[in-house]
Design a protein around this motif. Structure first.
Motif, PDB file in Angstrom:
ATOM      1  N   LEU A  10      -4.302   2.662  -4.044  1.00 26.40           N
ATOM      2  CA  LEU A  10      -4.979   1.360  -4.051  1.00 26.40           C
ATOM      3  C   LEU A  10      -4.763   0.649  -5.388  1.00 26.40           C
ATOM      4  N   ARG A  11      -4.858   1.402  -6.489  1.00 21.03           N
ATOM      5  CA  ARG A  11      -4.659   0.796  -7.812  1.00 21.03           C
ATOM      6  C   ARG A  11      -3.264   0.196  -7.933  1.00 21.03           C
ATOM      7  N   LYS A  12      -2.256   0.956  -7.483  1.00 19.43           N
ATOM      8  CA  LYS A  12      -0.878   0.473  -7.553  1.00 19.43           C
ATOM      9  C   LYS A  12      -0.685  -0.762  -6.686  1.00 19.43           C
ATOM     10  N   GLU A  13      -1.248  -0.730  -5.482  1.00 19.31           N
ATOM     11  CA  GLU A  13      -1.061  -1.844  -4.552  1.00 19.31           C
ATOM     12  C   GLU A  13      -1.765  -3.106  -5.054  1.00 19.31           C
ATOM     13  N   ILE A  14      -2.980  -2.926  -5.576  1.00 22.13           N
ATOM     14  CA  ILE A  14      -3.729  -4.085  -6.088  1.00 22.13           C
ATOM     15  C   ILE A  14      -3.023  -4.684  -7.301  1.00 22.13           C
ATOM     16  N   GLU A  15      -2.513  -3.840  -8.213  1.00 16.82           N
ATOM     17  CA  GLU A  15      -1.792  -4.355  -9.375  1.00 16.82           C
ATOM     18  C   GLU A  15      -0.516  -5.082  -8.948  1.00 16.82           C
ATOM     19  N   TYR A  16       0.123  -4.573  -7.910  1.00 14.69           N
ATOM     20  CA  TYR A  16       1.322  -5.252  -7.399  1.00 14.69           C
ATOM     21  C   TYR A  16       0.971  -6.655  -6.907  1.00 14.69           C
ATOM     22  N   HIS A  17      -0.126  -6.745  -6.166  1.00 14.90           N
ATOM     23  CA  HIS A  17      -0.531  -8.058  -5.639  1.00 14.90           C
ATOM     24  C   HIS A  17      -1.073  -8.956  -6.749  1.00 14.90           C
ATOM     25  N   ASN A  18      -1.682  -8.381  -7.787  1.00 13.75           N
ATOM     26  CA  ASN A  18      -2.060  -9.168  -8.975  1.00 13.75           C
ATOM     27  C   ASN A  18      -0.827  -9.804  -9.599  1.00 13.75           C
ATOM     28  N   TYR A  19       0.237  -9.001  -9.706  1.00 15.48           N
ATOM     29  CA  TYR A  19       1.499  -9.492 -10.279  1.00 15.48           C
ATOM     30  C   TYR A  19       2.084 -10.615  -9.424  1.00 15.48           C
ATOM     31  N   ARG A  20       2.074 -10.425  -8.115  1.00 18.51           N
ATOM     32  CA  ARG A  20       2.603 -11.463  -7.219  1.00 18.51           C
ATOM     33  C   ARG A  20       1.793 -12.757  -7.349  1.00 18.51           C
ATOM     34  N   TYR A  21       0.492 -12.624  -7.459  1.00 20.18           N
ATOM     35  CA  TYR A  21      -0.399 -13.796  -7.458  1.00 20.18           C
ATOM     36  C   TYR A  21      -0.468 -14.461  -8.833  1.00 20.18           C
ATOM     37  N   TYR A  22      -0.718 -13.655  -9.886  1.00 23.53           N
ATOM     38  CA  TYR A  22      -1.011 -14.233 -11.196  1.00 23.53           C
ATOM     39  C   TYR A  22       0.229 -14.464 -12.054  1.00 23.53           C
ATOM     40  N   VAL A  23       1.301 -13.714 -11.816  1.00 22.12           N
ATOM     41  CA  VAL A  23       2.509 -13.868 -12.622  1.00 22.12           C
ATOM     42  C   VAL A  23       3.572 -14.675 -11.881  1.00 22.12           C
ATOM     43  N   LEU A  24       3.870 -14.266 -10.636  1.00 22.42           N
ATOM     44  CA  LEU A  24       4.921 -14.960  -9.879  1.00 22.42           C
ATOM     45  C   LEU A  24       4.408 -16.179  -9.116  1.00 22.42           C
ATOM     46  N   ASP A  25       3.063 -16.291  -9.002  1.00 22.37           N
ATOM     47  CA  ASP A  25       2.467 -17.383  -8.222  1.00 22.37           C
ATOM     48  C   ASP A  25       3.014 -17.368  -6.792  1.00 22.37           C
ATOM     49  N   ASP A  26       3.179 -16.176  -6.233  1.00 24.20           N
ATOM     50  CA  ASP A  26       3.762 -16.008  -4.906  1.00 24.20           C
ATOM     51  C   ASP A  26       3.010 -14.902  -4.156  1.00 24.20           C
ATOM     52  N   PRO A  27       1.745 -15.153  -3.759  1.00 24.81           N
ATOM     53  CA  PRO A  27       0.954 -14.104  -3.092  1.00 24.81           C
ATOM     54  C   PRO A  27       1.557 -13.699  -1.750  1.00 24.81           C
ATOM     55  N   GLN A  28       1.416 -12.422  -1.415  1.00 27.22           N
ATOM     56  CA  GLN A  28       1.949 -11.915  -0.152  1.00 27.22           C
ATOM     57  C   GLN A  28       0.866 -11.561   0.848  1.00 27.22           C
ATOM     58  N   ILE A  29      -0.387 -11.517   0.389  1.00 28.69           N
ATOM     59  CA  ILE A  29      -1.493 -11.219   1.305  1.00 28.69           C
ATOM     60  C   ILE A  29      -2.592 -12.263   1.115  1.00 28.69           C
ATOM     61  N   SER A  30      -3.506 -12.318   2.058  1.00 23.88           N
ATOM     62  CA  SER A  30      -4.609 -13.283   1.986  1.00 23.88           C
ATOM     63  C   SER A  30      -5.668 -12.791   1.005  1.00 23.88           C
ATOM     64  N   ASP A  31      -6.540 -13.720   0.564  1.00 21.38           N
ATOM     65  CA  ASP A  31      -7.650 -13.343  -0.316  1.00 21.38           C
ATOM     66  C   ASP A  31      -8.553 -12.315   0.366  1.00 21.38           C
ATOM     67  N   PHE A  32      -8.720 -12.480   1.678  1.00 21.06           N
ATOM     68  CA  PHE A  32      -9.576 -11.553   2.444  1.00 21.06           C
ATOM     69  C   PHE A  32      -9.025 -10.132   2.370  1.00 21.06           C
ATOM     70  N   GLU A  33      -7.707  -9.985   2.572  1.00 20.81           N
ATOM     71  CA  GLU A  33      -7.079  -8.659   2.520  1.00 20.81           C
ATOM     72  C   GLU A  33      -7.172  -8.068   1.120  1.00 20.81           C
ATOM     73  N   TYR A  34      -6.953  -8.916   0.100  1.00 23.94           N
ATOM     74  CA  TYR A  34      -7.041  -8.462  -1.292  1.00 23.94           C
ATOM     75  C   TYR A  34      -8.455  -7.977  -1.611  1.00 23.94           C
ATOM     76  N   ASP A  35      -9.459  -8.791  -1.234  1.00 24.00           N
ATOM     77  CA  ASP A  35     -10.851  -8.431  -1.510  1.00 24.00           C
ATOM     78  C   ASP A  35     -11.249  -7.138  -0.801  1.00 24.00           C
ATOM     79  N   LYS A  36     -10.717  -6.944   0.386  1.00 24.89           N
ATOM     80  CA  LYS A  36     -11.025  -5.736   1.159  1.00 24.89           C
ATOM     81  C   LYS A  36     -10.526  -4.487   0.419  1.00 24.89           C
ATOM     82  N   MET A  37      -9.294  -4.555  -0.099  1.00 27.23           N
ATOM     83  CA  MET A  37      -8.738  -3.428  -0.861  1.00 27.23           C
ATOM     84  C   MET A  37      -9.544  -3.174  -2.129  1.00 27.23           C
ATOM     85  N   LEU A  38      -9.885  -4.258  -2.851  1.00 28.45           N
ATOM     86  CA  LEU A  38     -10.615  -4.120  -4.109  1.00 28.45           C
ATOM     87  C   LEU A  38     -11.991  -3.490  -3.873  1.00 28.45           C
ATOM     88  N   LYS A  39     -12.665  -3.908  -2.801  1.00 26.54           N
ATOM     89  CA  LYS A  39     -13.986  -3.345  -2.488  1.00 26.54           C
ATOM     90  C   LYS A  39     -13.889  -1.867  -2.132  1.00 26.54           C
TER      91      LYS A  39
END
Length: 662
Positions: free
Chosen positions: A11-40
């Protein structure tokens, strides 16, 4: 247990990957709902299994325990500032000096308007983050930088690496923050740079986490195990490690290409999601930088071309007024919308009647506007030659536009004020102030909820908050059971605040948070303050004539007396809390005066440190002053201290005192 550990790591690896896609590349691959679900899910697993705690987990980016003060960090490589140039002619002069030594190519980069920091990694893990400070010594802001989601906490490089970057606040985050502060009647930030600097230098990193800061990395300061020939290559390497590197990096063969690209970039300036105040030009070849060298403050291999302030002409369609918490009536110009410095401006504050008269601003006038600090619209001047005689002279109202009450302009003041203490506009803003962080700090009670409570006739003043019941609010729009219970709990918790919070929350004119603390220490009980005389009040540290008169007038008012009684009956704490204090009171009996711009502390932070160590902070220099802490551009206070032969200390000396060196 191994399967749980593996799930946590995955989960840590996957969340950091999506953080990178969203915050660095500005190219998210999943919805906020899916991201929040993993983080919770990760938060839940980490809570259930503390043995798998990792300080670099993505769940740890929310901020930690508030610091008492920032530690100092000595930079391994000095963090120099750049020489500024303001014209292409000056830029060509710089190019000629460079070309007199080496035949270099240049890299053109955007000059992000933020706060410079150095990030140090060891064994692939972020160890420290420090502000520039004076270029040699900065502040340790590691906890705060960890909350910035585009900063990688781990990188795939096992050797020592230090990088320099610019922490900034995106435009949309800045605008939302200022709107929030306006609603809370707190001072707004002049520009995103000030907002970023203030946010990064919070002693409470959870506040930093709320401020939505971001970062661009623009230089390798130090690296072991690898070398580069060119700056552009180093940036590409950093990008491959997951850093959000300086955008719009353009390699230019000569100064003509540099100027051509500056002109192109200046055209897109307004469309960028962050503020830039110029363009940085650097020599690309790293060995040439060594040849060119540096002065004591600036490198000779780089320069910053600064943009001139953008101004636009528009028309004043109307002038309206708004009523603030203290009854102040502020005029605002409604403008024909015009795009300036990246956003559409349709209004500008006119401050007060004198401001309008001095500039002779009339309804229907053509005016020149600019953004003060590149963000706050202001009227610079009237275009008098455009007048055709149809312009209308604006007159401030003789009655309050909100309640119809009388308005007055007190002697020595520029603002008109509504005299009706029951004015709805004042009531709403007074409740917002009462609930704000520096006052009673009622979490979750923002302007929208206060509006909702007032619209449903559940509150008519701040004291009514303490008579709310769960069943009163649970069925309101946007509430629900959990939100309703959280609000009731937050209101209940605030009853136990110390009395300085309550005094400040009352919104007495001229009484800020510091004056409230002094009053609380002196009187110890609200009842004592209520009965205080003018003679007693002016004995309180830093309470002068105007403040004393304001306090007496406030507590004489029948409505305010009833309000205080209502608070008392609700169970609000009315006595100074006795606190166990084991701190080393090294400043006991000492009085400090602060002057000039401090590079390592905000004024409020320096005051808090002094007070926490037993000292006092005064606003004026006198024979009773022991030390004057002087920053840059110190003015009349410094001069008076010199005349009175009072000890003047620098920030370095101040920090030596804190550590007990002096």
């Amino acid at each position: 247990m191994e399967s749980i550990k593996k799930r946590i790591e995955d989960l840590r690896k996957e969340i950091e990957y999506h953080n990178y896609r969203y915050y660095v590349l500005d190219d998210p691959q999943i919805s906020d709902f899916e991201y929040d679900k993993m983080l919770k899910e990760l938060e839940k697993l980490e809570k259930q299994h503390p043995e798998f705690y990792d300080e670099n987990s993505p769940t740890q980016r929310v901020g930690g325990v508030p610091l008492k003060e920032f530690k100092q960090v000595r930079h391994n490589i000095p963090m120099l500032s750049l020489q500024d140039v303001f014209s292409f002619e000056e830029l060509r002069d710089w190019d000629r000096r460079v070309k007199g030594e080496v035949e270099a190519e240049y890299v053109v980069e955007l000059k992000i308007d933020g706060l410079s920091v150095c990030l140090a990694y060891e064994n692939g893990v972020l160890k420290t983050a420090a502000t520039r400070g004076d270029g040699i010594i900065g502040e340790d802001v590691t906890l705060n930088v960890r909350t910035i989601k585009s900063v990688p906490l781990k990188i795939g490089y096992p050797y020592a690496l230090e990088v320099r970057g610019e922490v900034y606040m995106p435009k949309d985050a800045f605008e939302k923050l200022n709107i929030q502060r306006e609603e809370m009647e707190q001072p707004t930030f002049a520009n995103p740079r000030n907002a970023a600097a203030g946010s990064l230098r919070q002693l409470d990193s959870s506040i930093t986490a709320e401020r939505k800061l971001d970062i661009f990395i623009f230089n390798v300061q130090r690296i072991e195990g690898k070398s580069f020939e060119k700056h552009s290559e180093a940036l590409e390497f950093l990008k491959s490690l997951g850093f959000k590197v300086s955008p719009e990096r353009i390699v230019c063969k000569n100064i003509d290409e540099v100027i051509e690209n500056i002109e192109k970039l200046s055209q897109i300036r307004g469309e960028l999601p962050f503020e830039i105040d110029g363009i940085v030009v650097k020599v690309n070849e790293l060995n040439y930088r060594e040849i060119l060298g540096q002065t004591a403050k600036t490198p000779r291999w780089a320069v910053a071309y600064k943009f001139p302030a953008e101004k636009k002409k528009t028309k004043v369609k109307d002038i309206i007024v708004q009523v603030g918490r203290t009854g102040a009536i502020t005029p605002t110009a409604l403008l024909e919308p015009v795009r300036i410095a990246g956003s559409t401006v349709s209004r500008a504050t006119l401050h007060n009647e004198d401001y309008i008269r001095q500039k002779d601003i009339r309804i229907g006038d053509s005016v020149i506007i600019q953004k003060a600090g590149e963000i706050i619209p202001e009227v610079v001047e009237v275009v008098f030659e455009d007048r055709d005689g149809d312009e209308v002279i604006f007159k401030m109202p003789s009655k309050c536009p909100e309640c119809g009450g009388d308005v007055v302009r007190e002697e020595g003041e520029a603002a008109l004020r509504c005299t009706n203490i029951s004015c709805p506009a004042q009531l709403k803003r007074s409740i917002i102030h009462f609930a704000s962080r520096d006052a009673m700090n009622i979490e979750g009670l923002g302007p929208q909820i206060i509006n909702l409570l007032m619209e449903n006739n559940l509150i008519h003043d701040a004291a009514d908050l303490y008579y709310l019941k769960f069943e009163d609010i649970v069925n309101l729009e946007r509430m629900g059971k959990k939100s309703a219970q959280n609000l009731i709990d937050a209101i209940e918790r605030s009853k136990g605040n110390d009395i300085d919070k309550f005094i400040f929350g009352l919104g007495i004119r001229y009484i800020g948070s510091k004056a409230a603390k002094n009053l609380a220490k002196y009187f110890k009980k609200i009842d004592n303050l209520l009965k205080s005389s003018y003679e007693e009040l002016i004995q309180v540290e830093e309470i002068g004539d105007k403040m004393a008169q304001s306090i007496i007038s406030f507590f004489k008012e029948e409505h305010n007396k009833n309000l205080i009684e209502k608070f008392k009956n609700a169970g609000i704490n009315f006595e100074l809390l006795e606190k166990e204090d084991n701190k080393n009171k090294i400043f006991e009996g000492l009085t400090f005066v602060l002057t000039g711009s401090l590079s390592r502390y905000t004024r409020k932070e320096a005051e808090s440190i002094i007070e926490s160590l037993g000292g006092k902070v005064s606003s004026s220099v006198s024979k009773k002053t022991n030390y004057v802490l002087a920053g840059e551009d110190a003015g009349s206070k410094l001069k008076k201290a010199q005349e009175l032969q009072i000890k003047i200390i620098s920030e370095n000396e101040f920090e030596d005192m804190i550590r007990g060196v002096v």
